[in-house]
Design a protein around this motif. Structure first.
Motif, PDB file in Angstrom:
ATOM      1  N   THR A 131       0.838  -1.206   0.000  1.00 20.38           N
ATOM      2  CA  THR A 131       0.000   0.000   0.000  1.00 20.38           C
ATOM      3  C   THR A 131       0.871   1.252   0.000  1.00 20.38           C
ATOM      4  OG1 THR A 131      -1.712  -1.193   1.206  1.00 20.38           O
ATOM      5  CG2 THR A 131      -1.866   1.200   1.188  1.00 20.38           C
ATOM      6  N   GLY A 132       1.911   1.253   0.804  1.00 23.29           N
ATOM      7  CA  GLY A 132       2.847   2.377   0.812  1.00 23.29           C
ATOM      8  C   GLY A 132       3.528   2.566  -0.528  1.00 23.29           C
ATOM      9  N   LEU A 133       3.848   1.454  -1.185  1.00 21.00           N
ATOM     10  CA  LEU A 133       4.464   1.524  -2.508  1.00 21.00           C
ATOM     11  C   LEU A 133       3.496   2.127  -3.533  1.00 21.00           C
ATOM     12  CD1 LEU A 133       7.075   0.738  -4.024  1.00 21.00           C
ATOM     13  CD2 LEU A 133       5.979  -1.410  -4.581  1.00 21.00           C
ATOM     14  N   ILE A 134       2.229   1.737  -3.450  1.00 17.97           N
ATOM     15  CA  ILE A 134       1.219   2.283  -4.371  1.00 17.97           C
ATOM     16  C   ILE A 134       1.022   3.772  -4.103  1.00 17.97           C
ATOM     17  CG2 ILE A 134      -1.229   2.224  -4.960  1.00 17.97           C
ATOM     18  CD1 ILE A 134      -1.085  -0.835  -4.488  1.00 17.97           C
ATOM     19  N   PHE A 135       0.886   4.165  -2.832  1.00 12.68           N
ATOM     20  CA  PHE A 135       0.725   5.581  -2.501  1.00 12.68           C
ATOM     21  C   PHE A 135       1.943   6.391  -2.940  1.00 12.68           C
ATOM     22  CE2 PHE A 135      -2.457   5.040   1.245  1.00 12.68           C
ATOM     23  CZ  PHE A 135      -3.455   4.747   0.334  1.00 12.68           C
ATOM     24  N   GLY A 136       3.125   5.841  -2.702  1.00 16.84           N
ATOM     25  CA  GLY A 136       4.349   6.535  -3.118  1.00 16.84           C
ATOM     26  C   GLY A 136       4.450   6.668  -4.632  1.00 16.84           C
ATOM     27  N   THR A 164       1.271  15.485  -2.115  1.00 13.03           N
ATOM     28  CA  THR A 164       1.914  15.652  -0.813  1.00 13.03           C
ATOM     29  C   THR A 164       1.271  14.749   0.232  1.00 13.03           C
ATOM     30  OG1 THR A 164       2.497  17.941  -1.317  1.00 13.03           O
ATOM     31  CG2 THR A 164       2.433  17.324   0.995  1.00 13.03           C
ATOM     32  N   ALA A 165      -0.045  14.685   0.246  1.00 16.58           N
ATOM     33  CA  ALA A 165      -0.738  13.824   1.205  1.00 16.58           C
ATOM     34  C   ALA A 165      -0.384  12.357   0.986  1.00 16.58           C
ATOM     35  CB  ALA A 165      -2.251  14.026   1.097  1.00 16.58           C
ATOM     36  N   LEU A 166      -0.323  11.933  -0.260  1.00 16.35           N
ATOM     37  CA  LEU A 166       0.028  10.537  -0.560  1.00 16.35           C
ATOM     38  C   LEU A 166       1.480  10.245  -0.196  1.00 16.35           C
ATOM     39  CD1 LEU A 166      -1.813  10.096  -3.968  1.00 16.35           C
ATOM     40  CD2 LEU A 166      -2.391   9.009  -1.795  1.00 16.35           C
ATOM     41  N   MET A 220       5.382  14.701 -10.571  1.00 15.31           N
ATOM     42  CA  MET A 220       5.812  14.982 -11.940  1.00 15.31           C
ATOM     43  C   MET A 220       4.752  15.771 -12.702  1.00 15.31           C
ATOM     44  SD  MET A 220       7.499  11.408 -13.047  1.00 15.31           S
ATOM     45  CE  MET A 220       8.802  10.667 -12.115  1.00 15.31           C
ATOM     46  N   ALA A 221       3.495  15.391 -12.519  1.00 13.47           N
ATOM     47  CA  ALA A 221       2.404  16.081 -13.216  1.00 13.47           C
ATOM     48  C   ALA A 221       2.296  17.533 -12.756  1.00 13.47           C
ATOM     49  CB  ALA A 221       1.087  15.347 -12.992  1.00 13.47           C
ATOM     50  N   ALA A 222       2.364  17.761 -11.455  1.00 20.88           N
ATOM     51  CA  ALA A 222       2.259  19.130 -10.943  1.00 20.88           C
ATOM     52  C   ALA A 222       3.424  19.993 -11.429  1.00 20.88           C
ATOM     53  CB  ALA A 222       2.210  19.118  -9.415  1.00 20.88           C
ATOM     54  N   ILE A 231       1.884   6.759  -6.783  1.00 27.22           N
ATOM     55  CA  ILE A 231       0.901   7.761  -7.224  1.00 27.22           C
ATOM     56  C   ILE A 231       1.389   9.167  -6.847  1.00 27.22           C
ATOM     57  CG2 ILE A 231      -1.462   8.589  -6.946  1.00 27.22           C
ATOM     58  CD1 ILE A 231      -2.276   5.657  -6.468  1.00 27.22           C
ATOM     59  N   GLY A 232       1.990   9.294  -5.680  1.00 27.25           N
ATOM     60  CA  GLY A 232       2.552  10.584  -5.274  1.00 27.25           C
ATOM     61  C   GLY A 232       3.686  11.026  -6.177  1.00 27.25           C
TER      62      GLY A 232
END
Length: 185
Positions: A9-14, A172-174, A22-24, A16-17
Motif C-alpha cells: 500500500t505504501g508503494l502504491i501511494f508513493g 503531498t498527502a500521498l 511529476m504532473a504538478a 501515485i505521489g
C-alpha cells in the motif's frame, strides 16, 4: 501478512505521489485567470505555470509559450522550479528504494537489518519529497489568495488556484502517507 499489505500500500501511494509530483511540475495550470466582473462571455483563459504561460481561446485554441529567459524570472519562481525538480528526482529515488526494500523483505529473511535500512530510507525520502512539493505549492496558493483579496491588485491581474496546485496537495498527502507507513516498520 499485515506488514506485506502495508508495504505494498505504501508503494502504491508513493508511486501515485511520484506521478502526481511529476504532473504538478509540468502542468501549466498553477495560476488561472479569474473573471470577477459581471461579464458572462469569457473568450480567453490564461494559465501560468512554472515553465510556460498558456492562453486558451474559447476552449478551442490553445497557445503556450515557454518563458524566454531564465534570468528574467522572479526569484520565487526560480526557487519553485528548483524545489519541484529536486522533488521529482527525490520521488523517483525514494520509489526505487521502496521497491528494493519491499522486494528484499519478501525475498530473503537473512538480513533484516539491511532491509529495514532500505525501508526506512525510502520512508524518509518520501517525507522529504512531500516537504519539497508542499513548499512551492502552498506558497503559490497563499500568494494567489492574498492577491485575490488585495484591493490594490487590478482585476485583470487577479488569478485563481489552478489544477496543478490541487494535484500537488494530493501528491503531498500521498507521499506523507507512504513515508509514515515506511518509517513505522
Amino acid at each position: 501478512m499485515a506488514c506485506c499489505v502495508l508495504q505494498i500500500t505504501g508503494l502504491i501511494f508513493g508511486g501515485i505521489g511520484m506521478v502526481g509530483t511529476m504532473a504538478a511540475t509540468v502542468m501549466p495550470q498553477w495560476r488561472v485567470s479569474a473573471y470577477i466582473d459581471g461579464n458572462i462571455v469569457v473568450f480567453e483563459t490564461i494559465w501560468e505555470g512554472l515553465w510556460m504561460d498558456c492562453i486558451s481561446q474559447l476552449g478551442i485554441r490553445l497557445q503556450c509559450k515557454f518563458y524566454d529567459s531564465v534570468l528574467a524570472l522572479p526569484p520565487p519562481l526560480e526557487a519553485f522550479r528548483a524545489l519541484m525538480c529536486i522533488a521529482m528526482i527525490l520521488s523517483i529515488i525514494s520509489f526505487l528504494m521502496a521497491i528494493v526494500g519491499v522486494k528484499y523483505t519478501h525475498g530473503t529473511k537473512e538480513d533484516p537489518q539491511g532491509i529495514s535500512v532500505f525501508i526506512l530510507a525510502a520512508g524518509v525520502a518520501f517525507l522529504l519529497t512531500a516537504v519539497f512539493v508542499l513548499i512551492p505549492v502552498s506558497w503559490t496558493g497563499g500568494s494567489i489568495i492574498h492577491d485575490f483579496y488585495d484591493p490594490e491588485v487590478p482585476k485583470p491581474l487577479k488569478r485563481e488556484l489552478g489544477a496543478a496546485l490541487y494535484v500537488g496537495w494530493v501528491s503531498t498527502a500521498l507521499l506523507i502517507t507512504a513515508g509514515t507507513m515506511y518509517c513505522s516498520f
